[in-house]
Design a protein around this motif. Structure first.
Motif, PDB file in Angstrom:
ATOM      1  N   TYR A  35       0.819  -1.212   0.000  1.00  0.00           N
ATOM      2  CA  TYR A  35       0.000   0.000   0.000  1.00  0.00           C
ATOM      3  C   TYR A  35       0.852   1.261   0.000  1.00  0.00           C
ATOM      4  O   TYR A  35       0.427   2.302  -0.496  1.00  0.00           O
ATOM      5  CB  TYR A  35      -1.085   0.008   1.084  1.00  0.00           C
ATOM      6  CG  TYR A  35      -0.685   0.143   2.520  1.00  0.00           C
ATOM      7  CD1 TYR A  35      -0.246   1.346   3.050  1.00  0.00           C
ATOM      8  CD2 TYR A  35      -0.818  -0.929   3.398  1.00  0.00           C
ATOM      9  CE1 TYR A  35       0.077   1.488   4.385  1.00  0.00           C
ATOM     10  CE2 TYR A  35      -0.512  -0.807   4.733  1.00  0.00           C
ATOM     11  CZ  TYR A  35      -0.049   0.399   5.233  1.00  0.00           C
ATOM     12  OH  TYR A  35       0.262   0.526   6.566  1.00  0.00           O
ATOM     13  N   SER A  38       1.457   2.015  -3.613  1.00  0.00           N
ATOM     14  CA  SER A  38       0.285   2.631  -4.247  1.00  0.00           C
ATOM     15  C   SER A  38       0.204   4.111  -3.878  1.00  0.00           C
ATOM     16  O   SER A  38      -0.215   4.937  -4.689  1.00  0.00           O
ATOM     17  CB  SER A  38      -1.009   1.888  -3.900  1.00  0.00           C
ATOM     18  OG  SER A  38      -1.391   2.109  -2.567  1.00  0.00           O
ATOM     19  N   ASN A  42       0.414   7.342  -6.360  1.00  0.00           N
ATOM     20  CA  ASN A  42      -0.530   8.453  -6.290  1.00  0.00           C
ATOM     21  C   ASN A  42       0.218   9.788  -6.388  1.00  0.00           C
ATOM     22  O   ASN A  42      -0.236  10.725  -7.060  1.00  0.00           O
ATOM     23  CB  ASN A  42      -1.342   8.365  -4.995  1.00  0.00           C
ATOM     24  CG  ASN A  42      -2.676   9.048  -5.109  1.00  0.00           C
ATOM     25  OD1 ASN A  42      -2.882   9.946  -5.900  1.00  0.00           O
ATOM     26  ND2 ASN A  42      -3.609   8.611  -4.288  1.00  0.00           N
ATOM     27  N   LEU A  67      -6.739   5.171  -6.033  1.00  0.00           N
ATOM     28  CA  LEU A  67      -5.516   4.719  -5.369  1.00  0.00           C
ATOM     29  C   LEU A  67      -5.623   4.844  -3.855  1.00  0.00           C
ATOM     30  O   LEU A  67      -5.062   4.031  -3.114  1.00  0.00           O
ATOM     31  CB  LEU A  67      -4.292   5.463  -5.914  1.00  0.00           C
ATOM     32  CG  LEU A  67      -3.881   5.019  -7.322  1.00  0.00           C
ATOM     33  CD1 LEU A  67      -2.836   5.969  -7.903  1.00  0.00           C
ATOM     34  CD2 LEU A  67      -3.376   3.582  -7.314  1.00  0.00           C
ATOM     35  N   ALA A 136       3.163   1.574 -11.105  1.00  0.00           N
ATOM     36  CA  ALA A 136       1.973   0.716 -11.004  1.00  0.00           C
ATOM     37  C   ALA A 136       2.362  -0.751 -11.138  1.00  0.00           C
ATOM     38  O   ALA A 136       1.835  -1.612 -10.415  1.00  0.00           O
ATOM     39  CB  ALA A 136       0.935   1.092 -12.065  1.00  0.00           C
ATOM     40  N   ALA A 139       3.890  -1.788  -7.873  1.00  0.00           N
ATOM     41  CA  ALA A 139       2.830  -1.968  -6.872  1.00  0.00           C
ATOM     42  C   ALA A 139       2.096  -3.285  -7.110  1.00  0.00           C
ATOM     43  O   ALA A 139       1.759  -4.002  -6.150  1.00  0.00           O
ATOM     44  CB  ALA A 139       1.851  -0.790  -6.920  1.00  0.00           C
ATOM     45  N   LEU A 160      -4.619  -2.925 -10.350  1.00  0.00           N
ATOM     46  CA  LEU A 160      -3.250  -2.472 -10.615  1.00  0.00           C
ATOM     47  C   LEU A 160      -2.765  -2.936 -11.986  1.00  0.00           C
ATOM     48  O   LEU A 160      -2.072  -2.196 -12.691  1.00  0.00           O
ATOM     49  CB  LEU A 160      -2.308  -2.970  -9.515  1.00  0.00           C
ATOM     50  CG  LEU A 160      -2.392  -2.198  -8.206  1.00  0.00           C
ATOM     51  CD1 LEU A 160      -1.693  -2.961  -7.093  1.00  0.00           C
ATOM     52  CD2 LEU A 160      -1.806  -0.796  -8.364  1.00  0.00           C
TER      53      LEU A 160
END
Length: 190
Positions: A35, A38, A42, A67, A136, A139, A160
């Motif tokens: 997380y 992510s 963002n 996100l 991405a 992630a 994702l």
């Protein structure tokens, strides 16, 4: 409702952090890495928005909100206890993936087919979107790694995967509909 009136708590000074269910884990735990990445993505989306025209900016704003949803999903490890939770956890849903697919199809309709791999670059916006694409993908790899060890919402991983595709197609669209793509020339510098 989130209320943030004190930013530092000193709670993580020993190298651990609280998950969405209150459990404390090491800051380098697989879930935190997933997380956290992510969240990093963002931030890169926010940078890309500085270059984006109005329609792309609106799509990127939706992605930024998604996100945060993704981070909220990934920070709650106890999926099997969702129904018992005092506050139902926020989980990614298929409609978020579907929206990305619809937007990808719309952007891709105006692009000519690729005859080579694309190098990151071209316009400033395209370069930023390629950075978003690669973050991405990272992630996604981290979420897949987490899912191999702990329960993870499969739609979060799917989101994702589709999101990196979205960034790729959006980067091509930002390069004058693909006309400004920088194409890879295999062995060009031998």
């Amino acid at each position: 409702m989130v209320v943030l009136n004190k930013i530092y708590t000193r709670g993580g000074d020993a190298g651990d952090t609280a998950l969405g269910n209150g459990d404390r884990v090491a800051k380098n735990a697989a879930r935190v890495s997933a997380y956290g990445t992510s969240d990093e993505l963002n931030a890169f989306v926010g940078v890309a928005r500085l270059q984006a025209p109005e329609d792309t900016d609106a799509a990127l704003a939706r992605i930024q909100n998604d996100l945060f949803d993704l981070g909220a999903d990934l920070c709650r490890p106890d999926m099997d206890r969702d129904a018992e939770a005092e506050y139902p956890p926020l989980r990614m849903v298929q409609s978020q993936v579907d929206r990305l697919e619809t937007e990808i199809d719309a952007m891709n309709a105006g692009l000519s087919p690729l005859r080579s791999f694309v190098l990151p670059g071209g316009s400033a916006l395209a370069a930023h979107l390629h950075v978003c694409r690669t973050v991405a993908r990272r992630a996604e790899r981290l979420a897949v790694e987490l899912a191999a060890a702990e329960p993870v919402n499969p739609i979060a991983v799917k989101y994702l995967n589709r999101l990196s595709d979205w960034f790729f197609v959006a980067a091509r669209a930002a390069n004058d509909g693909g006309a400004g793509d920088v194409l890879w020339v295999p062995g060009a510098n031998r």
